[in-house]
Scaffold this motif. Sequence first.
Motif, mmCIF file in Angstrom:
data_model
loop_
_atom_site.group_PDB
_atom_site.id
_atom_site.type_symbol
_atom_site.label_atom_id
_atom_site.label_comp_id
_atom_site.label_asym_id
_atom_site.label_seq_id
_atom_site.Cartn_x
_atom_site.Cartn_y
_atom_site.Cartn_z
ATOM 1 N N GLY A 8 0.833 -1.189 0.000
ATOM 2 C CA GLY A 8 0.000 0.000 0.000
ATOM 3 C C GLY A 8 0.868 1.238 0.000
ATOM 4 O O GLY A 8 1.779 1.378 -0.797
ATOM 5 N N THR A 9 0.635 2.129 0.915
ATOM 6 C CA THR A 9 1.408 3.367 0.992
ATOM 7 C C THR A 9 2.551 3.264 2.007
ATOM 8 O O THR A 9 3.140 4.271 2.372
ATOM 9 N N LEU A 10 2.825 2.081 2.443
ATOM 10 C CA LEU A 10 3.876 1.878 3.447
ATOM 11 C C LEU A 10 5.227 2.315 2.899
ATOM 12 O O LEU A 10 5.669 1.856 1.851
ATOM 13 N N GLU A 11 5.894 3.211 3.586
ATOM 14 C CA GLU A 11 7.194 3.676 3.147
ATOM 15 C C GLU A 11 8.248 2.613 3.403
ATOM 16 O O GLU A 11 8.139 1.818 4.335
ATOM 17 N N ILE A 12 9.294 2.635 2.577
ATOM 18 C CA ILE A 12 10.350 1.644 2.728
ATOM 19 C C ILE A 12 11.024 1.766 4.088
ATOM 20 O O ILE A 12 11.423 0.770 4.682
ATOM 21 N N SER A 13 11.151 2.976 4.615
ATOM 22 C CA SER A 13 11.770 3.146 5.933
ATOM 23 C C SER A 13 10.946 2.453 7.014
ATOM 24 O O SER A 13 11.479 1.797 7.909
ATOM 25 N N THR A 14 9.619 2.587 6.919
ATOM 26 C CA THR A 14 8.734 1.913 7.883
ATOM 27 C C THR A 14 8.805 0.411 7.716
ATOM 28 O O THR A 14 8.844 -0.340 8.703
ATOM 29 N N LEU A 15 8.831 -0.033 6.469
ATOM 30 C CA LEU A 15 8.919 -1.465 6.188
ATOM 31 C C LEU A 15 10.197 -2.063 6.765
ATOM 32 O O LEU A 15 10.173 -3.121 7.396
ATOM 33 N N LEU A 16 11.300 -1.375 6.563
ATOM 34 C CA LEU A 16 12.576 -1.845 7.098
ATOM 35 C C LEU A 16 12.548 -1.903 8.620
ATOM 36 O O LEU A 16 12.984 -2.885 9.226
ATOM 37 N N GLN A 17 12.040 -0.845 9.230
ATOM 38 C CA GLN A 17 12.008 -0.806 10.691
ATOM 39 C C GLN A 17 11.140 -1.930 11.250
ATOM 40 O O GLN A 17 11.518 -2.594 12.220
ATOM 41 N N GLN A 18 10.002 -2.171 10.641
ATOM 42 C CA GLN A 18 9.118 -3.240 11.116
ATOM 43 C C GLN A 18 9.796 -4.601 11.006
ATOM 44 O O GLN A 18 9.716 -5.424 11.926
ATOM 45 N N ASN A 19 10.470 -4.841 9.884
ATOM 46 C CA ASN A 19 11.152 -6.124 9.694
ATOM 47 C C ASN A 19 12.298 -6.305 10.674
ATOM 48 O O ASN A 19 12.465 -7.386 11.261
ATOM 49 N N LEU A 20 13.100 -5.263 10.868
ATOM 50 C CA LEU A 20 14.244 -5.371 11.776
ATOM 51 C C LEU A 20 13.806 -5.484 13.231
ATOM 52 O O LEU A 20 14.393 -6.246 14.009
ATOM 53 N N GLY A 61 21.172 -1.122 2.438
ATOM 54 C CA GLY A 61 22.087 -0.197 3.098
ATOM 55 C C GLY A 61 21.872 1.254 2.728
ATOM 56 O O GLY A 61 22.082 2.151 3.559
ATOM 57 N N SER A 62 21.443 1.511 1.510
ATOM 58 C CA SER A 62 21.257 2.899 1.079
ATOM 59 C C SER A 62 20.062 3.565 1.750
ATOM 60 O O SER A 62 19.894 4.779 1.650
ATOM 61 N N PHE A 63 19.246 2.782 2.447
ATOM 62 C CA PHE A 63 18.093 3.325 3.161
ATOM 63 C C PHE A 63 18.370 3.493 4.659
ATOM 64 O O PHE A 63 17.470 3.809 5.425
ATOM 65 N N LEU A 64 19.646 3.227 5.060
ATOM 66 C CA LEU A 64 20.011 3.298 6.477
ATOM 67 C C LEU A 64 21.159 4.282 6.677
ATOM 68 O O LEU A 64 22.016 4.437 5.799
ATOM 69 N N GLU A 65 21.181 4.913 7.849
ATOM 70 C CA GLU A 65 22.257 5.842 8.187
ATOM 71 C C GLU A 65 23.578 5.060 8.220
ATOM 72 O O GLU A 65 23.678 3.999 8.830
ATOM 73 N N LYS A 66 24.596 5.605 7.550
ATOM 74 C CA LYS A 66 25.795 4.855 7.204
ATOM 75 C C LYS A 66 26.560 4.310 8.403
ATOM 76 O O LYS A 66 26.901 3.120 8.449
#
Length: 290
Positions: A8-20, A61-66
């Motif tokens: 849906g409209t779930l942002e990739i940042s939210t998706l990553l955080q939920q998975n991690l 990795g490109s979606f996370l603070e380095k």
Amino acid sequence: MSSLNDHGTLEISTLLQQNLMHAQSEIALHVKRFIQTDEPESLHRYRIHLRFSRSLCQEFGSFLEKKRRKVLIQTLKFLQKETNAMRDLDVFLACIETYKNRVEAVSLAELEAVENILRQERQDAYDRFCERYERESEMLSSLQRCVEDASLYLTPTQKHASHRLEAIVRARVKKIAKLSQHLVADASNERLHQLRLHYKTLRYTCDALGWKDFAKSLKPMQTALGNVQDKHVQIKRIKRYNALHQTELRELSALLKADLREDKRTCIATCKAENLKKRFRRFQRCDEAR
């Protein structure tokens, strides 16, 4: 390819955080169970979620603070490495159990002698892990705090994220297809091991994105490659045992080598490049039709 439409409209940042965050809760659950019970399955589940988390940090990795991404990857790698020997021993012990039904009675004593040594090694490794658990638990708590921090996750535009996701998956499929070209029975263990790691990464990525059917279709290849890797590790262990004890475990060595040949044949049949390409094209057509 409607990558983000699955969410849906779930942002990739939210998706990553939920998975991690989910993976971290599973890591904490299974390591506690393992400490309490010493069950191989709990260790296995603990390691799966460590690998899943590490794979996401690397692939996205490109979606996370380095800086924090680097620390996450290093910590997860360290924690996984701490349990490699125990997992290898669990797999080998299960293998020997099945071999007991395949050998003559005269060779059973050979298997049981090796089994007793492996069980002692496994107990020693478990005791050392328990002794280190206080330090491990502190590292896990640090990981938990890190993945819960929203500032870890970068938020590109939805369109940009969609293109990046497609590129990530396509690049991984391309690497696998290249390594899968012209697989033969004498393919090096290093090549097969690298192929297995690529399949794992692709599968974890697809699981995280909710592409469950495509991820599930990769399991047979990962399993076939894993069986080959296990046999290589076991044969090396037997060679070390023979050198140390100035003996030769002929029956067990013969069984392992025969199974390795069969596992390699299965790999060649299962991991053909065209098989993966067909699965990926089929997935794309289904995804576009939704």
